[in-house]
Motif scaffolding. Structure first.
Motif, PDB file in Angstrom:
ATOM      1  N   ARG A 150      -2.010  14.307   3.772  1.00 55.66           N
ATOM      2  CA  ARG A 150      -0.913  14.117   2.634  1.00 55.66           C
ATOM      3  C   ARG A 150      -1.587  14.323   1.415  1.00 55.66           C
ATOM      4  O   ARG A 150      -0.957  15.005   0.563  1.00 55.66           O
ATOM      5  N   ARG A 158      -9.669   2.411  -8.264  1.00 56.47           N
ATOM      6  CA  ARG A 158      -8.306   2.404  -8.490  1.00 56.47           C
ATOM      7  C   ARG A 158      -8.155   2.530 -10.052  1.00 56.47           C
ATOM      8  O   ARG A 158      -7.122   3.000 -10.447  1.00 56.47           O
ATOM      9  N   GLU A 176       1.510   2.143  -3.395  1.00 58.89           N
ATOM     10  CA  GLU A 176       0.630   2.579  -4.194  1.00 58.89           C
ATOM     11  C   GLU A 176       0.317   4.117  -3.758  1.00 58.89           C
ATOM     12  O   GLU A 176       0.075   4.864  -4.521  1.00 58.89           O
ATOM     13  N   ALA A 177       0.624   4.459  -2.601  1.00 56.86           N
ATOM     14  CA  ALA A 177       0.452   5.722  -2.122  1.00 56.86           C
ATOM     15  C   ALA A 177       1.453   6.630  -2.442  1.00 56.86           C
ATOM     16  O   ALA A 177       0.991   7.799  -2.946  1.00 56.86           O
ATOM     17  N   SER A 189      -6.181   1.192   4.423  1.00 52.74           N
ATOM     18  CA  SER A 189      -5.181   1.022   5.484  1.00 52.74           C
ATOM     19  C   SER A 189      -4.217   2.234   5.531  1.00 52.74           C
ATOM     20  O   SER A 189      -2.963   1.911   5.729  1.00 52.74           O
ATOM     21  N   PHE A 190      -4.431   3.425   5.250  1.00 51.99           N
ATOM     22  CA  PHE A 190      -3.638   4.623   5.436  1.00 51.99           C
ATOM     23  C   PHE A 190      -2.809   4.650   4.606  1.00 51.99           C
ATOM     24  O   PHE A 190      -2.371   5.712   4.111  1.00 51.99           O
ATOM     25  N   ASN A 191      -1.820   3.501   4.738  1.00 49.72           N
ATOM     26  CA  ASN A 191      -0.510   3.518   3.766  1.00 49.72           C
ATOM     27  C   ASN A 191       0.196   4.832   3.863  1.00 49.72           C
ATOM     28  O   ASN A 191       1.072   5.286   3.009  1.00 49.72           O
ATOM     29  N   LEU A 192       0.385   5.329   5.076  1.00 50.51           N
ATOM     30  CA  LEU A 192       1.489   6.361   5.634  1.00 50.51           C
ATOM     31  C   LEU A 192       2.969   5.740   5.449  1.00 50.51           C
ATOM     32  O   LEU A 192       3.024   4.635   5.430  1.00 50.51           O
ATOM     33  N   PHE A 193       3.955   6.462   4.844  1.00 46.78           N
ATOM     34  CA  PHE A 193       5.304   6.051   4.788  1.00 46.78           C
ATOM     35  C   PHE A 193       5.903   5.715   6.241  1.00 46.78           C
ATOM     36  O   PHE A 193       5.974   6.694   7.120  1.00 46.78           O
ATOM     37  N   PHE A 203      -6.675   5.325   1.188  1.00 45.51           N
ATOM     38  CA  PHE A 203      -6.874   4.064   1.361  1.00 45.51           C
ATOM     39  C   PHE A 203      -7.375   3.701   2.646  1.00 45.51           C
ATOM     40  O   PHE A 203      -7.211   4.175   3.757  1.00 45.51           O
ATOM     41  N   GLY A 224       0.752  -1.057  -0.008  1.00 44.80           N
ATOM     42  CA  GLY A 224      -0.047  -0.032   0.036  1.00 44.80           C
ATOM     43  C   GLY A 224       0.823   1.420   0.083  1.00 44.80           C
ATOM     44  O   GLY A 224       0.526   2.364  -0.396  1.00 44.80           O
ATOM     45  N   GLN A 225       2.213   1.109   0.576  1.00 41.36           N
ATOM     46  CA  GLN A 225       2.763   2.525   0.576  1.00 41.36           C
ATOM     47  C   GLN A 225       3.368   2.771  -0.749  1.00 41.36           C
ATOM     48  O   GLN A 225       3.649   3.839  -1.252  1.00 41.36           O
ATOM     49  N   MET A 251      -5.568  10.060  -3.003  1.00 45.49           N
ATOM     50  CA  MET A 251      -6.196   8.892  -2.888  1.00 45.49           C
ATOM     51  C   MET A 251      -5.902   8.449  -1.578  1.00 45.49           C
ATOM     52  O   MET A 251      -4.821   8.687  -1.147  1.00 45.49           O
ATOM     53  N   LEU A 299      -4.272   2.742 -11.201  1.00 44.33           N
ATOM     54  CA  LEU A 299      -3.594   1.981 -10.435  1.00 44.33           C
ATOM     55  C   LEU A 299      -3.878   0.621 -10.664  1.00 44.33           C
ATOM     56  O   LEU A 299      -3.048  -0.399 -10.537  1.00 44.33           O
TER      57      LEU A 299
END
Ligand SMILES: Nc1ncnc2c1ncn2[C@@H]1O[C@H](COP(=O)(O)OP(=O)(O)OP(=O)(O)O)[C@@H](O)[C@H]1O
Ligand SMILES: [Mg+2]
Lengths: 219, 249
Positions: free
Chosen positions: B156, B52, A119-120, B92-96, B90, A116-117, B88, B57
């Motif tokens: 973000r 997506r 994709e982010a 599941s947040f998907n922060l780095f 998500f 997911g990261q 976008m 994506l």
């Protein structure tokens, strides 16, 4: 000869050999690290020929014995009219092999990154190379500090290959052979070198653990 | 809604398969500026996939997707540039994970938009304040609650000044007590005129905020209606039974 006699007679040589081993190790590890990153980027790239090349590289250099590679470099390259010093041959052999392992550790690190990261990052408009540089490699590095520390030690031990050829200057392993051909150093000469290898490895391990604690990624 | 304007996003007869599975079937959808389109439907109906495909994506098999009247670029720099206009968010947040919250928000502007670092930081702080997590700016994602992470993820996205924002079940991974704080941020965004496509199971949110509700089932858009009409009087049997199954909980 006893250890004290050896040290009295060869003290300076041991110091010089230790420095040579360190220097060789540093050069080889740095080269292995750079090559390892490049190979890893190829392995995750969207370009198939690069992926295939990189996979082949890893399979070959992960599985070839260091001594064989060194012999190949020393004896085969002159047929191609490539004349390299023993020092360079040792450096190449002791870089190419750890590079393959470096890539394996980085790949393991990459596999810990949640897809997911990536994709982010792409959703933000980051290109492939930006995503690799800013998201993938930094995380892969942070999560492979301990394996890379072990690799640094393994690289140092690989540089002992130098004793297989008449390399000048002598490294720690080479000095043992040298002493044993010119005097009767026996096991003692070996023990001193072994102690210096071990001491270096312990220091490397300590530093690695510290760095790992500092950069480890909270999940 | 102003139907005479050109839609900002337009899907025309979009088809998509995963192997033998036909996940999107002849999807036609227009999203206009300032609209909030809520997509609902049972699990596996293709909502995420639809979402997506809009920033590519996921690729599509046939049909076309237009953004501001132009087909989506296939790949490369143009595609990356297009994505920077589409936020976008998500499930599941998907922060780095290796970066502070502040760095998460400045990365896009600095690397993609080439905003000067100082300016990017100021704006990031403004946005983090707006979503209520400014006090967390120097922590890493794992140190935040799910709700805080999702709000930071919204900041973000906002930092890129997107023209549209896609939300794929932004509250589904959250504990119930944190859902409200994220929906509040989204409600404010909608009120400020952001164009949004939101996949969600939050029916109250859909009712309050949606301009239009899209109901999907087995890869097709089965029903498309104003929220009041849809929730009080769904036209199709499938939508009716879906709504009943949800209210049954
Ligand atoms: N990458 C993939 N490869 C193969 N099949 C996939 C892939 N992604 C999704 N699918 C399948 O496609 C169908 C639609 O998936 P999608 O995620 O779009 O559904 P959804 O409506 O978002 O469901 P949910 O509410 O569970 O999130 C599902 O049957 C899913 O299993
Ligand atoms: Mg989904």
């Amino acid at each position: 000869m006893s250890i004290s006699q050896l040290l009295a007679q060869y003290g300076e040589e041991y110091l010089a050999a230790l420095l040579t081993t360190w220097k060789l190790t540093a050069i080889c590890f740095l080269a292995a690290f750079v090559i390892g990153i490049l190979i890893t980027v190829m392995r995750v790239s969207p370009i198939r020929p690069l992926r295939i090349f990189a996979e082949l590289y890893v399979q070959i250099f992960r599985n070839i014995p260091g001594a064989s590679l060194l012999i190949l470099l020393v004896y085969a390259l002159p047929y191609l009219n490539i004349l390299l010093s023993y020092f360079i041959c040792v450096t190449i052999a002791a870089s190419l092999i750890p590079a393959a392992f470096c890539s394996e550790y980085l790949m393991a690190g990459i596999n810990t990154i949640a897809p997911g990261q990536i994709e982010a990052a792409r959703s933000l408009g980051m290109t492939f190379s930006q995503t690799i540089r800013r998201v993938v490699i930094p995380q892969a590095l942070r999560s492979s500090v301990l394996p890379l520390t072990n690799l640094l030690t393994a690289t140092m031990l690989t540089t002992a290959l130098a004793s297989q050829v008449p390399m000048n200057p002598l490294d720690l392993a080479g000095l043992v052979s040298h002493i044993n051909t010119h005097a009767v150093g026996g096991v003692m000469a070996f023990l001193i070198s072994a102690a210096l290898y071990c001491a270096t490895a312990v220091v490397i391990g300590q530093i690695g653990t510290r760095i790992d604690q500092k950069v480890r990624i909270l999940r | 809604m102003n139907e005479t304007r050109e839609p900002i996003i337009s899907l025309r007869h979009v088809d998509k398969h995963f192997g033998a599975l036909h996940v999107l079937k002849a999807i036609n959808l227009d999203v206009y500026k300032g609209e909030v389109v809520v997509v609902i439907g049972p699990s596996g109906s293709g909502k995420s996939t639809l979402c997506r495909t809009i920033n590519r994506l996921e690729t599509i098999d046939s049909g076309e997707i237009l953004f501001e009247g132009k087909p989506l670029p296939l790949e490369g720099k143009e595609l990356a540039a297009l994505r920077s206009h589409i936020g976008m968010v998500f499930q599941s947040f998907n922060l780095f994970a290796h970066m502070s919250i502040l760095d998460n928000v400045t990365l896009g502007p600095v690397d993609v938009l080439h905003t000067p670092k100082k300016e990017a930081r100021e704006e990031a702080r403004r946005l983090l304040d707006r979503v209520g997590v400014l006090s967390q700016e120097s922590k890493v994602p794992a140190q935040l609650s799910g709700g805080q992470q999702q709000r930071a993820a919204i900041a973000r996205s906002l930092a890129m000044h997107p023209k549209v924002m896609l939300f794929d079940e932004p509250t589904s991974a959250l504990d119930p007590e944190m859902i409200g704080e994220v929906l509040d941020v989204m409600t404010t965004l909608a009120a400020d005129g952001m164009t949004m496509v939101v996949v969600t199971h939050e029916m109250n949110f859909a009712r309050r905020v949606a301009s239009r509700v899209i109901f999907m089932d087995s890869g097709s858009i089965v029903e498309e209606a104003a929220p009041d009409a849809f929730f009080t009087n769904p036209r199709t049997e499938r939508a009716r039974s879906f709504l009943q199954s949800i209210h049954g909980h």
